[in-house]
Design an enzyme around this catalytic site. Structure first.
Site, PDB file in Angstrom:
ATOM      1  N   GLU A 425       0.834  -1.198   0.000  1.00 24.04           N
ATOM      2  CA  GLU A 425       0.000   0.000   0.000  1.00 24.04           C
ATOM      3  C   GLU A 425       0.870   1.249   0.000  1.00 24.04           C
ATOM      4  O   GLU A 425       1.672   1.454   0.904  1.00 24.04           O
ATOM      5  CB  GLU A 425      -0.902  -0.018   1.242  1.00 24.04           C
ATOM      6  N   ASP A 498      -0.990  -0.877   5.632  1.00 24.79           N
ATOM      7  CA  ASP A 498      -0.778  -0.233   6.932  1.00 24.79           C
ATOM      8  C   ASP A 498      -1.662  -0.868   7.999  1.00 24.79           C
ATOM      9  O   ASP A 498      -2.732  -1.389   7.704  1.00 24.79           O
ATOM     10  CB  ASP A 498      -1.119   1.267   6.844  1.00 24.79           C
ATOM     11  N   ASP A 500      -3.741   0.232   9.957  1.00 27.94           N
ATOM     12  CA  ASP A 500      -4.803   1.149  10.412  1.00 27.94           C
ATOM     13  C   ASP A 500      -6.090   0.842   9.649  1.00 27.94           C
ATOM     14  O   ASP A 500      -6.154  -0.121   8.886  1.00 27.94           O
ATOM     15  CB  ASP A 500      -4.364   2.610  10.229  1.00 27.94           C
ATOM     16  N   ASP A 502      -7.641   2.385   7.208  1.00 28.23           N
ATOM     17  CA  ASP A 502      -7.500   2.455   5.753  1.00 28.23           C
ATOM     18  C   ASP A 502      -6.774   1.222   5.214  1.00 28.23           C
ATOM     19  O   ASP A 502      -7.174   0.635   4.215  1.00 28.23           O
ATOM     20  CB  ASP A 502      -6.709   3.711   5.361  1.00 28.23           C
TER      21      ASP A 502
END
Ligand code: 0RA
Length: 650
Positions: A425, A498, A500, A502
């Site tokens: 990503e 990541d 998180d 997202d």
């Protein structure tokens, strides 16, 4: 002519026959069954020539018990008078001198070059025995040859009616020359049927005296019209056969054609009864006339309603069966197999005749014109649909590994078993991964932002998406129904996003794509999820990585750090130094330097990767549909029910 000149000619004849016997293949193609049957065709061609100029209408063929063959016609008979230069019977000259036949009659359509037209003298040279009988001028003449050499001079052996004329040739192929010496009835019959279709005025009879006396007679009043109907026997014609006949530039032209319910193009072209397999100027003339005339007709009669559609030549030939038969005095045969007509003047001869006559026909037969145009328009529509399908296939080609995406940093080893690809990503993480990787077996493909939700997009949109295209071509095994896991360029597909919300969304989007379009990769256990650390804990020169909160606590306990220090440092990137211990939380992969990324996430010796498995395909299907599909309510329910597992991977 002196006696010396006469014997010089005889020597030349012997030399000629010797040449044929030495290299028979040069004259008849080969000495197998094909060449053997060629002998019959050669003799018959002479009779057909006689029929073409209107003097013969009956040809009889007999295959005898001893594998000798008789070819008989009711033409004018080969001339038998003494040839003034050769000082011997013209019959003997025709039968013994190469290419002598044509010299006697300039008006007929002889074939020069090519397979046919080598002359009956070639058959004679290759025959153990050949006997010829000519009825002419109220008498019957006879001569026999052995391997082409006359046994005796031509002799009158009887009388007949003055109007009774014709030629009968009986030959036994030389067993020293031919590998095969048995004739096949069907092979002979096939060519005779073709000749009978091409020459509507003649009757050809074949008799096989060998077993049971099979006999067949061909006579087609309709000529090539019947030929076309015969060719279309298994198809449903759309109209009555169109027939065009005429002469242009001293070229007799005949064309017959019809459209059927089929989708194939069947055009057979002939020059002087020879099938021009490779086409040539006459065929081009026909095609040009057909395209132009039908196009004009369509526009004149407003038959093309959709002005976006343009009809091509191919559209005008879909489902077309046609026979073109022309006679050319001096044909030039070209091409690989010398079956392509080269005479340039022939194109316009055929084109103008067919153009004019077809236009007339269409004016006189509007329902046929309409039917033909309907068929051609359907062909154009189908062609357009096929083009779109091809474009799609071509686009798929753009997805193969011949066009590796520019941002892919590939590995140097090519054995998929030992290779892995990190789908990363973001460009910055991608950059770190590229620098930190072991480039021998690790490939990096950075993706920008969120990829398309394939659950909601049509296939064409999916294939327009750059990130998806890049993945498909990097993996190199196609996609969807055509996905072939055996072609995958990597043994492990590792998704690295990541840690998180997202990142987790992107991971789900990637998994949805892989599940819907590269499912075999998942079932084969080749898809993994990278596990980057959440925390870095540093004490002095020592560094520790924690992959979840439990691990972090454990590390801190080991390092004897109290709870207060933790709280101060977990929420920010800034390192909090408490009692010489610093804890940092990684918000994104990009925050790690290449070295850190390697040690924590990419080094196979130390990393942890989660293998994605499909416990139940049906269930996975449901989950993806629920998570990524259109309906909102089931998704909310799913999230509420599974909220506590929010950090868990599928
Ligand atoms: C040369 C000249 C003429 C006819 C033929 C050959 C001829 C050859 C063969 C071979 C088999 N059947 C044939 N029939 C005729 C024309 C003679 C004339 O002008 O009368």
């Amino acid at each position: 002519m002196s006696k010396n000149e006469y014997s010089a000619k005889s020597i030349n004849v012997l030399k000629g026959l010797e040449a044929v016997r030495k290299r028979p293949a040069m004259y008849i193609g080969d000495v197998s069954a094909r060449g053997l049957h060629h002998l019959v065709n050669e003799v018959v061609d002479n009779s057909i020539d006689e029929a073409m100029v209107g003097y013969a209408d009956k040809i009889g063929i007999i295959i005898h018990k001893d594998e000798s063959v008789t070819v008989e016609d009711n033409g004018r008979g080969i001339p038998v008078d003494i040839h003034p230069e050769e000082k011997r019977s013209a019959l003997e000259v025709v039968m013994t001198v190469l290419h002598a036949g044509g010299k006697f009659d300039k008006d007929s359509y002889k074939v020069s070059g090519g397979l046919h037209g080598v002359g009956v003298s070639v058959v004679n040279a290759l025959s153990e025995s050949l006997k010829v009988e000519v009825k002419r001028n109220g008498a019957i003449f006879f001569q026999e040859y052995k391997k082409g050499v006359p046994v005796k001079p031509v002799k009158e052996i009887g009388k007949c009616k003055k109007n009774e004329t014709g030629t009968t040739v009986t030959f036994i192929p030389d067993k020293e020359i031919f590998k095969v010496t048995t004739f096949k009835f069907d092979t002979v019959a096939e060519r005779m049927r073709e000749l009978a279709y091409l020459n509507k005025n003649i009757t050809i009879k074949i008799k096989d005296e060998r077993n049971g006396g099979e006999e067949i007679s061909y006579h087609f009043k309709g000529g090539i019209v019947e030929f076309v109907q015969y060719l279309d026997e298994t198809r449903q014609p759309l109209h009555k056969t169109v027939y065009v006949e005429g002469e242009r530039d001293n070229t007799p032209i005949e064309v017959a054609f019809q459209y059927s319910d089929s989708y194939t193009e069947n055009i057979f072209s002939y020059v002087n009864n020879i099938n021009t397999h490779e086409g040539g100027t006459h065929l081009v003339g026909f095609k040009t006339a057909l395209t132009r005339t039908l196009n004009n007709y369509a526009y004149k009669n407003n038959l093309i309603k959709d002005n976006k559609i343009t009809l091509t030549g191919d559209d005008f030939r879909e489902g077309l069966t046609a026979v073109i038969s022309i006679k050319v005095a001096e044909p030039q045969f070209e091409g690989q197999t010398k079956t392509k007509l080269g005479n340039s003047e022939t194109k316009s001869a055929v084109e103008t005749l067919v153009g004019e006559k077809l236009a007339e026909f269409l004016e006189e037969n509007p329902p046929v014109g309409r039917k033909i145009l309907e068929k051609c328009l359907r062909a154009a529509e189908a062609r357009e649909a096929a083009r779109k399908a091809r474009d799609l296939a071509r686009r798929k080609n753009a997805l193969d590994n011949m066009n590796l995406p520019g941002k892919l940093a590939d590995c140097s080893i090519t054995d998929p078993e030992h290779c892995e690809i990190y789908i990363v990503e973001g460009d910055s993480a991608g950059g770190s991964a590229k620098q930190g990787r072991d480039r021998r077996f690790q490939a990096i493909l950075p993706l920008k932002g969120k990829i398309l939700n394939v659950e909601k997009a049509k296939i064409n949109k999916i294939l327009e998406n750059e990130e998806i295209k890049a993945m498909i071509s990097a993996v190199g095994a196609g996609f969807g129904a055509e996905f072939d896991p055996g072609k995958a360029r990597y043994g492990k597909i590792i998704l690295m996003t990541d840690a998180d919300v997202d990142g987790s969304h992107i991971r789900t989007l990637l998994l949805t794509f892989l599940y819907r379009h590269m499912k075999d990769l998942i079932t084969a256990g080749k898809v993994y999820i990278a596990q980057p650390p959440l925390y870095k804990i540093k004490k002095g020169k020592e560094e520790f990585y924690a992959y979840d909160d439990d691990e972090r606590k454990e590390i801190l306990k080991r390092l004897k750090v109290n709870g207060k220090a933790e709280l101060e440092t977990t929420e920010t990137m800034e390192e909090g130094a408490v009692k010489g211990v610093s804890i940092s939380r990684y918000k994104g992969l990009g925050e790690m330097n290449p070295e850190q990324l390697w040690t924590t996430t990419m080094n196979p010796e130390t990393r942890t990767v989660l293998q994605v498995t499909l416990e139940s395909a049906a269930n996975a299907d449901k989950i993806f549909e629920t998570l990524m599909g259109d309906a909102v309510e089931p998704r909310r329910e799913f999230i509420e029910k599974n909220a506590k597992y929010a950090n868990l991977d599928i």
